[in-house]
Design a protein around this motif. Structure first.
Motif, PDB file in Angstrom:
ATOM      1  N   UNK A 170       0.828  -1.201   0.000  1.00  0.00           N
ATOM      2  CA  UNK A 170       0.000   0.000   0.000  1.00  0.00           C
ATOM      3  C   UNK A 170       0.865   1.256   0.000  1.00  0.00           C
ATOM      4  N   UNK A 171       1.940   1.255   0.790  1.00  0.00           N
ATOM      5  CA  UNK A 171       2.830   2.411   0.867  1.00  0.00           C
ATOM      6  C   UNK A 171       3.897   2.406  -0.229  1.00  0.00           C
ATOM      7  N   UNK A 172       4.055   1.265  -0.889  1.00  0.00           N
ATOM      8  CA  UNK A 172       5.072   1.086  -1.937  1.00  0.00           C
ATOM      9  C   UNK A 172       6.475   1.380  -1.392  1.00  0.00           C
ATOM     10  N   UNK A 173       6.764   0.768  -0.235  1.00  0.00           N
ATOM     11  CA  UNK A 173       8.062   0.917   0.407  1.00  0.00           C
ATOM     12  C   UNK A 173       8.637  -0.449   0.746  1.00  0.00           C
ATOM     13  N   UNK A 174       9.960  -0.528   0.834  1.00  0.00           N
ATOM     14  CA  UNK A 174      10.652  -1.689   1.392  1.00  0.00           C
ATOM     15  C   UNK A 174      11.663  -1.177   2.407  1.00  0.00           C
ATOM     16  N   UNK A 175      11.791  -1.896   3.513  1.00  0.00           N
ATOM     17  CA  UNK A 175      12.673  -1.494   4.605  1.00  0.00           C
ATOM     18  C   UNK A 175      13.644  -2.617   4.910  1.00  0.00           C
ATOM     19  N   UNK A 176      14.943  -2.312   4.960  1.00  0.00           N
ATOM     20  CA  UNK A 176      15.940  -3.345   5.242  1.00  0.00           C
ATOM     21  C   UNK A 176      15.859  -3.762   6.712  1.00  0.00           C
ATOM     22  N   UNK A 177      16.031  -5.066   6.956  1.00  0.00           N
ATOM     23  CA  UNK A 177      15.969  -5.609   8.307  1.00  0.00           C
ATOM     24  C   UNK A 177      17.306  -6.163   8.776  1.00  0.00           C
TER      25      UNK A 177
END
Length: 342
Positions: free
Chosen positions: A234-241
């Motif tokens: 929905x936000x069109x984001x990816x976050x590194x973990x």
């Protein structure tokens, strides 16, 4: 050297090269023909009905049949409790496959094209084609979300192996309810170490979905390193973990991820070992499989994962406990891309 002698040498070289090409073609044709012949020492396969409906009958496995014979590469099924039983084949051929909640995604070759072309085909529970989407490279990964609403696939745009660094991928996500296609996750905003990140060498592969039909995990490759990322459609984001995690697969209960991790000291062409990550605590542990696995595992339940390794006829499937205990065991010969249904 006279002109006549040069012409004779050139003609001889052309004849030699032509002979080599013809020999290679004949050998390749003979090998292909051999794969079309059923082997008496292999799994027995017959044509029949194959369903992706999870409520139909007892639990079963649907997979790409790799056994030599006329049904090679077709989707086939066996009872989950008896994986070595005779196989029922569908007639639908796939290079990569996954299914959940009565929906399948089949990455297949379009044999009518020259050069090779590929497409992603959405299948209903009866394996009928719902929609098809042209692919920009060689199929390598496929996933359907637990609720059957989302499908993802990865192709090699450049190169054909994750072992090296000289490859390029493209990963797409399709919303099967709305028809919206995210053609490339590279269009998403990347948040790396809490900050927006941009680089021309960003690649994504190996999507796995959560039950909310919005969140996913995947691999981000950039600057010679890999990262486990969490994505929001929905936000069109990816976050590194975390670093050094490839081809994640989320457990059915959503608490753990099994992934392949590059280990120091292993050969460059076989550098991985499977690990399990507890998402809440951040602790990880190696699984009992010590061979290098270049696959995105599939969970059979909350305790066991299945993966492929090279076999005599292409690939075999193995299982191992997902907590690091036990030992790997061969589940099926001549099989690839399993989906556990029911």
């Amino acid at each position: 050297m006279t002109l006549q002698r040069r012409i004779l040498i050139l003609a001889a070289a052309v004849v030699l090269l032509a002979a080599v090409a013809v020999t290679a073609l004949v050998r390749a044709s003979s090998r292909a023909e051999e794969k079309n012949r059923t082997r008496t020492d292999g799994p027995q396969v017959t044509r029949g009905a194959v369903s992706l409906d999870p409520a139909r009958g007892s639990p079963r496995i649907v997979f790409r049949n790799m056994a030599w014979g006329p049904h090679r590469d077709e989707l086939a099924t066996v009872p989950a409790a008896a994986p070595e039983e005779d196989r029922t084949s569908s007639g639908v051929a796939c290079l990569r496959f996954h299914a959940a909640a009565g929906t399948g995604i089949c990455l297949q070759a379009d044999k009518g094209g020259v050069p090779d072309r590929y497409r992603a085909v959405v299948l209903d529970a009866r394996l009928a084609e719902v929609s098809a989407h042209a692919l920009t490279g060689i199929p390598t990964r496929a996933r359907v979300s637990p609720g059957g609403r989302l499908a993802a696939w990865t192709v090699f745009v450049g190169g054909d192996s994750y072992a090296g660094t000289g490859f390029s991928t493209r990963t797409s996500v399709l919303d099967l309810r709305t028809g919206r296609l995210e053609a490339s996750l590279e269009d998403f905003t990347v948040l790396k170490d809490g900050k927006p990140y941009r680089s021309a060498d960003v690649n994504f592969w190996g999507v796995t979905f959560t039950a909310d039909e919005r969140t996913f995990y995947a691999t981000l490759g950039t600057a010679g390193r890999t990262h486990l990322v969490r994505g929001d459609l929905a936000e069109r984001t990816v976050t590194t973990l975390r670093e050094n995690a490839e081809c994640p697969s989320l457990s059915p209960d959503g608490t753990r991820v099994v992934f392949k991790k590059r280990m120091p000291g292993l050969p460059a062409e076989a550098p991985w070992r499977l690990h399990v990550l507890d998402l809440a605590s951040g602790t990880e542990a190696p699984l009992a499989e010590e061979r290098s696995v270049d696959d995105q595992v599939v969970w059979t339940d909350d305790r066991t994962v299945v993966y492929s390794l090279p076999g005599d006829f292409g690939a075999d499937l193995y299982s191992v406990p997902a907590d690091g205990s036990g030992a790997p065991a061969r589940l099926m010969a001549s099989a690839l891309s399993p989906a556990f249904l029911g």
